[in-house]
Design an enzyme around this catalytic site. Structure first.
Site: not given
Ligand code: CP
Length: 305
Positions: A52-53, A81, A102, A131
Site C-alpha cells: 500500500r504505502t 555494498k 521506508r 508511520h
Molecule cells: N499499511 C501499510 O503500511 O501497508 P504496506 O506495508 O503494504 O505498505
C-alpha cells in the site's frame, strides 16, 4: 523552509486540516490535478517490503503528473555494498525533488532528514517506531465516516508494542479534545510506556478482552496484525499471532456506527466474513491513503492546483 514528515507531530492540526481539505478536493475533481507535479520526481526508497504505502505514493505522484524513481528492495541498491544511509540520501537528493523512504531501523527517517540539504523526506515507516502517512490515511477515513476527531473512543487492538501505525495514530489522535483510548493487547504486546506517558492517565485503559471492549461502546476499532518481522522468537510470534480474531460474533456486540479500521496487510486478525459489513472500511482507508499522499506531496513541494 525545508519541511519533512518524520512523525505526526511534525505537522500542526491546522496543517492536517489543510491536507484533508486538499485531499477531499482531489477526490472530488482529480482532473484538476493531473499536471500539478509535471517535471517533478519522487524518489521511492523502500528498504523494507510494502504494498500500500509504496504503490500509493507512486500512484499519487503519477496521478499528479510527476515521475518516480527508486527501489523496492535494498538488495538492488548500493546498500548491499555497504553504503551508509546518509550517503545514499545525499546522492538521491541530486536526482529527485521529494523522497518517500521506508526502513527497518527505528530512527532511520530522522537520520536521513538530518542529512538532507534541499529535498523533503517523508517517513514511510521506520521499524516499529512511526508511520505518519498511514496516520494521514487513518484520519482522512475517520473524518469521512465520523465527521469529527473530538470526543471519540478508539479501541486499538493487536500488536501495540511493535505496531508503528498505532504509535503514530495514538500520538496524532491524542491532540484532539475528549479522545479516549482502549488499548487491547496480550500482556506481551502492550503499548510501550514512552507512548502511554504522552497520554493523560484518565484518557486510556488497557485490557486483553476484545469482546468486552467492543461491548463497552467503541466509536472506532483499529485492528492490527502481530508484526512477525519484529519478533526475535518465531515460537513467541506463533503463540501470539491469533490472539485476537474479529469475526461476525464480535461485530454483533458493536455499536451500529462503529467503524473498523486496519492499516493492512491483515494476516488472520479480521475474518473475511466481515469484509461486507458496511462498518468494515479498511479497503476504503487504503484508497484514502493515495489521495492524502497526493495532498502531502503537493504541500511539501509548495504546489497548488
Ligand atoms: N499499511 C501499510 O503500511 O501497508 P504496506 O506495508 O503494504 O505498505
Amino acid at each position: 523552509m525545508l519541511r519533512h514528515l518524520i512523525q505526526p507531530l511534525d505537522f500542526t492540526t491546522e496543517e492536517f486540516d489543510d491536507l484533508f481539505r486538499l485531499a477531499n478536493k482531489i477526490i472530488q475533481n482529480p482532473e484538476n490535478y493531473l499536471d500539478v507535479c509535471k517535471g517533478k520526481l519522487l524518489a521511492s526508497l523502500f528498504f523494507e517490503p510494502s504494498t500500500r504505502t509504496r504503490l500509493s505514493f507512486e500512484s499519487a505522484m503519477l496521478r499528479l503528473g510527476g515521475q518516480v524513481v527508486g527501489f523496492s528492495d535494498a538488495k538492488v541498491s548500493s546498500t548491499a555494498k555497504g553504503e551508509s544511509l546518509q550517503d545514499t540520501i545525499r546522492t538521491v537528493e541530486n536526482y529527485a525533488d521529494i523522497c518517500a523512504m521506508r526502513h527497518p531501523k527505528e530512527g532511520a527517517a530522522l537520520l536521513a532528514a538530518k542529512a538532507m540539504t534541499r529535498m523533503p523526506i517523508i517517513n514511510a515507516g521506520d521499524g516499529g517506531h512511526q508511520h505518519p502517512t498511514q496516520t494521514l490515511a487513518d484520519l482522512l477515513t475517520i473524518d469521512y465516516y465520523k465527521k469529527r476527531f473530538d470526543n471519540l473512543t478508539i479501541g486499538v487492538c493487536g500488536d501495540l508494542k511493535f505496531g508503528r501505525t498505532i504509535h503514530s495514530l495514538v500520538r496524532a489522535m491524542n491532540r484532539y479534545e475528549g479522545v479516549k483510548f482502549v488499548f487491547i493487547s496480550p500482556d506481551e504486546l502492550r503499548m510501550p510506556k514512552t507512548f502511554k506517558d504522552e497520554i493523560a492517565k484518565e484518557n486510556y485503559i488497557e485490557t486483553s478482552d476484545l469482546s468486552e471492549a467492543i461491548k463497552n461502546g467503541l466509536d472506532i476499532l483499529y485492528m492490527s496484525r502481530v508484526q512477525r518481522e519484529r519478533f526475535v522468537s518465531e515460537e513467541e510470534y506463533l503463540r501470539l499471532k491469533d490472539f485476537f480474531i474479529l469475526d461476525k460474533e464480535k461485530m454483533n456486540l458493536a455499536k451500529e456506527d462503529m467503524i473498523v479500521l486496519h492499516p493492512l496487510p491483515r494476516v488472520n486478525e479480521i475474518s473475511t466474513e466481515i469484509d461486507d459489513d458496511p462498518r468494515a472500511v479498511y479497503f476504503e482507508q487504503a484508497r484514502f491513503g493515495m489521495y492524502v499522499r497526493m495532498a502531502l506531496i503537493m504541500f511539501l513541494l509548495g504546489l497548488e492546483a
